[in-house]
Design a protein around this motif. Structure first.
Motif, PDB file in Angstrom:
ATOM      1  N   ARG A   1      73.346 -20.153 -22.401  1.00  0.00           N
ATOM      2  CA  ARG A   1      74.443 -19.442 -21.719  1.00  0.00           C
ATOM      3  C   ARG A   1      75.780 -20.125 -22.032  1.00  0.00           C
ATOM      4  N   ALA A   2      75.807 -21.453 -21.889  1.00  0.00           N
ATOM      5  CA  ALA A   2      77.035 -22.198 -22.188  1.00  0.00           C
ATOM      6  C   ALA A   2      77.445 -21.987 -23.635  1.00  0.00           C
ATOM      7  N   HIS A   3      76.478 -21.962 -24.534  1.00  0.00           N
ATOM      8  CA  HIS A   3      76.778 -21.768 -25.954  1.00  0.00           C
ATOM      9  C   HIS A   3      77.428 -20.415 -26.208  1.00  0.00           C
ATOM     10  N   ILE A   4      76.827 -19.382 -25.669  1.00  0.00           N
ATOM     11  CA  ILE A   4      77.370 -18.032 -25.878  1.00  0.00           C
ATOM     12  C   ILE A   4      78.794 -17.941 -25.326  1.00  0.00           C
TER      13      ILE A   4
ATOM     14  N   ILE B   1      87.395 -19.454 -36.255  1.00  0.00           N
ATOM     15  CA  ILE B   1      87.463 -18.551 -37.408  1.00  0.00           C
ATOM     16  C   ILE B   1      86.482 -17.394 -37.256  1.00  0.00           C
ATOM     17  N   TRP B   2      85.208 -17.730 -37.042  1.00  0.00           N
ATOM     18  CA  TRP B   2      84.168 -16.714 -36.917  1.00  0.00           C
ATOM     19  C   TRP B   2      82.962 -17.298 -36.212  1.00  0.00           C
ATOM     20  N   VAL B   3      82.389 -16.525 -35.302  1.00  0.00           N
ATOM     21  CA  VAL B   3      81.130 -16.903 -34.644  1.00  0.00           C
ATOM     22  C   VAL B   3      80.260 -15.654 -34.533  1.00  0.00           C
ATOM     23  N   PRO B   4      78.940 -15.824 -34.597  1.00  0.00           N
ATOM     24  CA  PRO B   4      78.040 -14.690 -34.397  1.00  0.00           C
ATOM     25  C   PRO B   4      77.860 -14.456 -32.891  1.00  0.00           C
ATOM     26  N   LEU B   5      78.542 -13.468 -32.376  1.00  0.00           N
ATOM     27  CA  LEU B   5      78.557 -13.225 -30.931  1.00  0.00           C
ATOM     28  C   LEU B   5      77.153 -13.085 -30.374  1.00  0.00           C
ATOM     29  N   GLY B   6      76.941 -13.708 -29.229  1.00  0.00           N
ATOM     30  CA  GLY B   6      75.665 -13.628 -28.534  1.00  0.00           C
ATOM     31  C   GLY B   6      74.613 -14.596 -29.040  1.00  0.00           C
ATOM     32  N   ASN B   7      74.887 -15.283 -30.144  1.00  0.00           N
ATOM     33  CA  ASN B   7      73.913 -16.218 -30.700  1.00  0.00           C
ATOM     34  C   ASN B   7      73.649 -17.335 -29.696  1.00  0.00           C
ATOM     35  N   THR B   8      72.384 -17.636 -29.439  1.00  0.00           N
ATOM     36  CA  THR B   8      72.013 -18.613 -28.418  1.00  0.00           C
ATOM     37  C   THR B   8      72.202 -20.062 -28.854  1.00  0.00           C
ATOM     38  N   GLY B   9      72.342 -20.307 -30.152  1.00  0.00           N
ATOM     39  CA  GLY B   9      72.625 -21.649 -30.634  1.00  0.00           C
ATOM     40  C   GLY B   9      71.428 -22.538 -30.877  1.00  0.00           C
ATOM     41  N   ARG B  10      70.232 -22.069 -30.595  1.00  0.00           N
ATOM     42  CA  ARG B  10      69.038 -22.892 -30.807  1.00  0.00           C
ATOM     43  C   ARG B  10      68.741 -23.027 -32.297  1.00  0.00           C
ATOM     44  N   ALA B  11      68.069 -24.082 -32.658  1.00  0.00           N
ATOM     45  CA  ALA B  11      67.781 -24.376 -34.060  1.00  0.00           C
ATOM     46  C   ALA B  11      66.801 -23.381 -34.677  1.00  0.00           C
ATOM     47  N   ARG B  12      66.007 -22.711 -33.863  1.00  0.00           N
ATOM     48  CA  ARG B  12      65.027 -21.756 -34.386  1.00  0.00           C
ATOM     49  C   ARG B  12      65.621 -20.357 -34.589  1.00  0.00           C
ATOM     50  N   VAL B  13      66.910 -20.229 -34.353  1.00  0.00           N
ATOM     51  CA  VAL B  13      67.616 -18.967 -34.554  1.00  0.00           C
ATOM     52  C   VAL B  13      68.629 -19.185 -35.673  1.00  0.00           C
TER      53      VAL B  13
ATOM     54  N   MET C   1      73.856  -9.360 -25.990  1.00  0.00           N
ATOM     55  CA  MET C   1      74.319 -10.100 -24.805  1.00  0.00           C
ATOM     56  C   MET C   1      74.179  -9.231 -23.572  1.00  0.00           C
ATOM     57  N   SER C   2      74.018  -9.885 -22.445  1.00  0.00           N
ATOM     58  CA  SER C   2      73.995  -9.151 -21.173  1.00  0.00           C
ATOM     59  C   SER C   2      75.402  -8.625 -20.883  1.00  0.00           C
ATOM     60  N   GLU C   3      75.473  -7.636 -20.037  1.00  0.00           N
ATOM     61  CA  GLU C   3      76.769  -7.084 -19.647  1.00  0.00           C
ATOM     62  C   GLU C   3      77.602  -8.131 -18.935  1.00  0.00           C
ATOM     63  N   GLU C   4      76.967  -8.986 -18.142  1.00  0.00           N
ATOM     64  CA  GLU C   4      77.684 -10.037 -17.436  1.00  0.00           C
ATOM     65  C   GLU C   4      78.401 -10.964 -18.423  1.00  0.00           C
TER      66      GLU C   4
END
Length: 111
Positions: A34-37, A82-94, A102-105
């Motif tokens: 959540r913090a990452h997103i 510059i650029w980020v993949p929105l909604g990406n959770t940031g884990r190493a397996r992704v 992403m959730s609406e919230e």
């Protein structure tokens, strides 16, 4: 005055730190994701999310996670504005380049 976004990021980090303090990385990961997103466009906070994921991976003995996070920290510092993949959770397996739903919230917090 802190924005709603910054408050949500701080809350997620606090929950994650509390879980890591009790050596419970599985409880920390959802908060770190959540913090990452929410922090993806804020280089220092984005990097902090990867640092704490690295710590969670270390606690868990997950060296793939540790290595993945170590590689993502410099990228977070350099590319967050510059650029980020929105909604990406940031884990190493992704994939670090994969946008994710992403959730609406979360969408509302990001504006």
């Amino acid at each position: 005055m802190k924005t709603e976004l910054h408050i949500a990021i701080e809350q997620a980090f606090q929950q994650a730190r509390d879980a890591l303090a009790t050596r419970d990385p599985q409880r920390a990961y959802p908060w770190l994701e959540r913090a990452h997103i929410l922090s993806q466009r804020l280089p220092l906070l984005h990097t902090r999310s990867h640092w704490l994921m690295l710590k969670a991976g270390w606690q868990q003995g997950d060296y793939r996670e540790v290595t993945g996070q170590a590689l993502r920290m410099p990228a977070a510092l350099l590319f967050s504005r510059i650029w980020v993949p929105l909604g990406n959770t940031g884990r190493a397996r992704v994939s670090a380049l994969k946008p994710m739903p992403m959730s609406e919230e979360l969408r509302q917090l990001l504006g």
